[in-house]
Write a protein that holds these residues in place. Structure first.
Motif, short mmCIF file in Angstrom:
data_model
loop_
_atom_site.label_atom_id
_atom_site.label_comp_id
_atom_site.label_asym_id
_atom_site.label_seq_id
_atom_site.Cartn_x
_atom_site.Cartn_y
_atom_site.Cartn_z
N ASN A 173 0.80 -1.11 -0.01
CA ASN A 173 0.14 0.16 -0.20
C ASN A 173 1.10 1.19 0.05
OD1 ASN A 173 -2.13 -1.80 0.24
ND2 ASN A 173 -2.75 -1.17 2.44
N ALA A 174 0.33 2.16 -0.41
CA ALA A 174 1.18 3.59 -0.77
C ALA A 174 -0.01 4.69 -0.90
CB ALA A 174 2.07 3.64 -1.61
N THR A 175 0.49 5.77 -0.55
CA THR A 175 -0.25 7.03 -0.75
C THR A 175 0.05 7.82 -1.86
OG1 THR A 175 -0.04 7.30 1.88
CG2 THR A 175 -0.83 9.23 0.63
N ILE A 181 -3.44 3.54 -1.91
CA ILE A 181 -3.68 2.70 -2.90
C ILE A 181 -2.95 1.52 -2.59
CG2 ILE A 181 -3.98 4.65 -4.63
CD1 ILE A 181 -1.25 4.02 -5.86
N HIS A 182 -3.44 0.19 -3.31
CA HIS A 182 -2.56 -0.95 -3.44
C HIS A 182 -2.52 -1.26 -4.67
CE1 HIS A 182 -1.71 -4.88 -1.77
NE2 HIS A 182 -2.11 -5.44 -3.16
N PHE A 187 4.85 -0.68 -9.96
CA PHE A 187 4.37 0.65 -10.03
C PHE A 187 4.59 1.85 -9.05
CE2 PHE A 187 0.72 3.43 -8.94
CZ PHE A 187 0.35 3.95 -10.10
N ILE A 188 4.94 1.14 -7.76
CA ILE A 188 5.36 1.91 -6.68
C ILE A 188 6.48 2.59 -6.95
CG2 ILE A 188 5.89 2.00 -4.15
CD1 ILE A 188 2.89 1.32 -4.73
N THR A 189 7.58 1.70 -7.42
CA THR A 189 9.01 2.50 -7.56
C THR A 189 8.99 3.21 -8.80
OG1 THR A 189 9.32 0.36 -9.03
CG2 THR A 189 10.18 0.37 -6.61
N SER A 190 8.23 3.13 -9.90
CA SER A 190 8.28 4.04 -11.02
C SER A 190 7.70 5.31 -10.81
CB SER A 190 7.45 3.25 -12.26
OG SER A 190 6.20 3.05 -11.99
N THR A 194 6.58 5.45 -1.82
CA THR A 194 7.01 4.56 -0.59
C THR A 194 6.00 3.69 -0.17
OG1 THR A 194 8.54 6.62 -0.14
CG2 THR A 194 8.27 4.86 1.55
N CYS A 195 6.08 2.44 0.26
CA CYS A 195 5.32 1.62 0.66
C CYS A 195 4.98 1.93 2.09
CB CYS A 195 5.90 0.14 0.72
SG CYS A 195 5.90 -0.56 -1.02
N ILE A 196 3.60 1.88 2.86
CA ILE A 196 3.58 2.18 3.95
C ILE A 196 3.88 1.03 4.74
CG2 ILE A 196 1.37 2.24 5.45
CD1 ILE A 196 0.09 3.66 3.31
N ASN A 197 4.41 1.13 5.82
CA ASN A 197 5.06 0.07 6.84
C ASN A 197 3.94 -0.99 7.19
OD1 ASN A 197 7.35 1.11 6.99
ND2 ASN A 197 7.19 2.50 8.71
#
Length: 635
Positions: A173-175, A181-182, A187-190, A194-197
């Protein structure tokens, strides 16, 4: 103690119970020229330590300690040593030394239960087959360590797409624009997110050491149904391990008693080296804290499972009820202090387990630190610790081939020690049944036994071999031993007579006070039998079908496992029935007769029999083979 006329000493000149021929492994200085004795006490003690201290001390005890409350686990472990392990250990050492007989013939003490001795020997035979395969695994990894780069340190050509040295993030999950969003990790890195802990999910990956173990070392098939081919290099390692065993035992205890000076002591040197090296690594304290714990979880002692694990570990690590303790002790001189020997060996065994835990967990802690994982994810037991987790940890050290060589050399020595005693148990049994054969043909018989067991073990070095190893361990090294131990202590204490057995021991170690025997009477008469019965019932009640990892066994495989254990224990009722049939009188009289010691029960040498056993019939004057088809079991 009274002596027979003219029997002033137990040597070839004065002891009239001895024949003119002596065993090939007996020397003129031996007290018992027919069977031979240990050259000195150190040979015996090191052989016993080598037998008791095995692979389980390194790959099972540390994991159980971590799993069951850390340092708090040492409380039930110590109590179970005093209540179950030591009493049985002392009993078996005393039994073998008193009669100077192996695990089958020693049941002259109670003919009705002679099948218990056969069960012990049968189980030892099954264990000898698969235990040497584990030694072969250690040999293979030992040879594989002679490379500049350890072959399991990277994902080389044998690896598949799931092989990775690090955990690979799958999604999290990230903001994004104020919304959570999940999304997958690419996708997160591109998008520089940052991933939520606490939301990170990882791909199912396997470390190089795990894939190397399955794909290269074992060439493991999909299951027991798929036997595959014999893995030739494992077969050669198995052959080499049997060559080591045969070479060490070709003169019986005279040769193996010297080999153990190295094989029993050097593992401690290696453990110390590994501990010192491990303690200097970053993250070592994290591993040790997982092992013992900053604050031990005392509440774990309220769980029955913890006490069951402690009792089971003590029972199996001391090797009681396998027949080996009786066999090794049977070569002692009659007046040897078997009481102090039992204390020394048992305490050494338990301290070794604790010491090994520090060496293992210090390096596993470093592995967790380097791979940025919690220690709980790198800790394992059994095969996974010895051939996956620990090799993976060693591959991360500087000069990793050296540390890998030392570790697998230690496993090799620990395994060989235990295997020496197991094979000596089998040869001792043959010697007691066919003494004339062993006097002339000890070397051919020993080598023939090793060759036979090598061929029987070839199924364990096929591509499905690990499933067979696990199957034999699951069935034969479990209930059969517990059944034998329960019947052994019940037979000696309640039928032969616990107080009578104590008098036998006092003939060897001297008269002791009632206070001295108080603890042993409490354990032998009440506590130890109750604990063994509880473990046996618990094991039966919690039985689950065997698995290797996540691979289930087919129905026919489980059936084979049951057949193996039945084959081991079926001799108990068979021999009991044969004994009753051969006895005289009505049924009750026959049973009572079989519950009395045989006419030839007592100290092996006439000069040790004294007044209590002056009536003993010399075994050589009796027929050795009363029932031709099962002579080996009813003599």
């Amino acid at each position: 103690m009274l002596s027979l006329p003219g029997c002033l000493s137990c040597g070839k000149k004065k002891d009239f119970s001895l024949s003119n021929e002596k065993d090939a492994h007996a020397s003129d200085s031996d007290e018992n020229l027919e069977r031979g004795n240990w050259s000195n006490k150190a040979d015996y003690l090191l052989s016993m330590v080598g037998y008791a201290v095995g692979l389980g001390n390194v790959w099972r005890f540390p994991y159980l300690t971590y799993q069951n409350g850390g340092g708090a686990f040492l409380i039930p472990y110590t109590l179970m040593l005093a209540l179950a392990g030591l009493p049985l250990f002392f009993m078996e050492c005393s039994l073998g030394q008193f009669a100077s007989l192996g695990p089958i013939s020693v049941w002259r003490i109670l003919p009705l239960f002679q099948g218990v001795g056969i069960t012990m020997v049968m189980i030892s035979t099954f264990v000898a087959i698969y235990y040497n395969v584990i030694i072969a695994y250690a040999l293979y990894y030992l040879f594989a360590s002679f490379q500049k780069v350890l072959p399991w340190s990277e994902c080389f050509s044998w690896a598949d797409e799931f092989c990775s040295k690090t955990r690979l993030v799958s999604d999290c999950n990230a903001t994004l624009d104020g919304e959570i969003i999940h999304a997958n990790y690419s996708f997160i890195t591109s998008n520089n997110l940052t991933c939520i802990n606490g939301t990170v999910k990882y791909k199912p990956v396997q470390f190089p050491s795990e894939q190397y173990w399955n794909k290269v070392a074992l060439q493991r098939s999909s299951g027991l149904d798929e036997t595959g081919n014999i893995v030739w290099y494992l077969a050669l390692c198995l052959l080499l391990s049997w060559v080591f065993i045969g070479a060490a035992l070709f003169k019986g205890i005279k040769s193996s008693g010297k080999v153990v000076y190295f094989t029993a002591l050097f593992p401690y040197v290696i453990l110390l080296i590994l501990l010192v090296r491990g303690a200097t690594l970053e993250g070592a304290m994290d591993g040790i804290e997982y092992y013992i714990g900053k604050q031990s979880n005392i509440t774990k002692l309220m769980e029955a499972e913890v006490w069951k694990d402690a009792a089971t570990q003590i029972f199996y690590s001391l090797s009681v009820a396998w027949g080996g303790l009786v066999a090794l002790s049977s070569y002692n001189k009659f007046h040897n202090n078997c009481y102090s020997d039992a204390i020394i060996v048992c305490v050494t065994n338990c301290l070794t387990s604790v010491f090994a835990g520090f060496a293992i967990f210090s390096i596993l802690g470093h592995m967790a630190y380097v791979s940025e994982r919690p220690v709980s994810e790198v800790v394992d037991s059994g095969f996974d610790l010895a051939f996956v987790a620990y090799p993976e940890a060693l591959s991360k050290l500087p000069v990793s081939p050296l540390w890998s060589f030392l570790f697998f050399f230690m496993l090799l020595l620990l395994g060989l020690d235990s295997q020496f005693a197991t094979i000596e148990t089998l040869t001792t049994t043959i010697q007691d049944i066919y003494p004339k054969v062993m006097k002339k043909l000890r070397v051919p018989v020993t080598l023939g036994l090793c060759i036979l067991l090598f061929f029987l073990g070839l199924v364990c070095v096929t591509q499905a071999g690990i499933y067979w190893v696990n199957l034999i361990d699951h069935f034969c090294a479990g209930w059969g031993i517990l059944i034998a131990a329960v019947l052994e202590i019940i037979g000696i204490v309640y039928i032969y007579g616990g107080n009578r057995f104590i008098e036998d021991i006092e003939m060897m170690i001297g008269k002791k006070s009632c206070l001295f025997w108080l603890w042993w009477r409490i354990c032998w008469f009440f506590v130890t039998p109750a604990l063994l019965m509880a473990i046996l019932v618990w094991s039966l009640a919690t039985f689950s079908p065997p698995f290797y990892g996540s691979v289930p066994y087919p129905a026919w495989g489980t059936a084979v496992g049951w057949c193996m254990i039945i084959f081991c224990v079926i001799w108990i009722p068979i021999v009991a029935v044969l004994k009753i049939v051969k006895a005289e009188g009505n049924l009750c009289q026959r049973i009572v007769s079989c519950c009395r010691p045989s006419a030839n029960w007592g100290p092996y040498l006439a000069c040790h029999r004294g007044e209590r056993y002056s009536h003993v019939v010399d075994p050589k004057k009796e027929k050795e083979h009363e029932i031709p088809t099962v002579s080996a079991f009813v003599y």
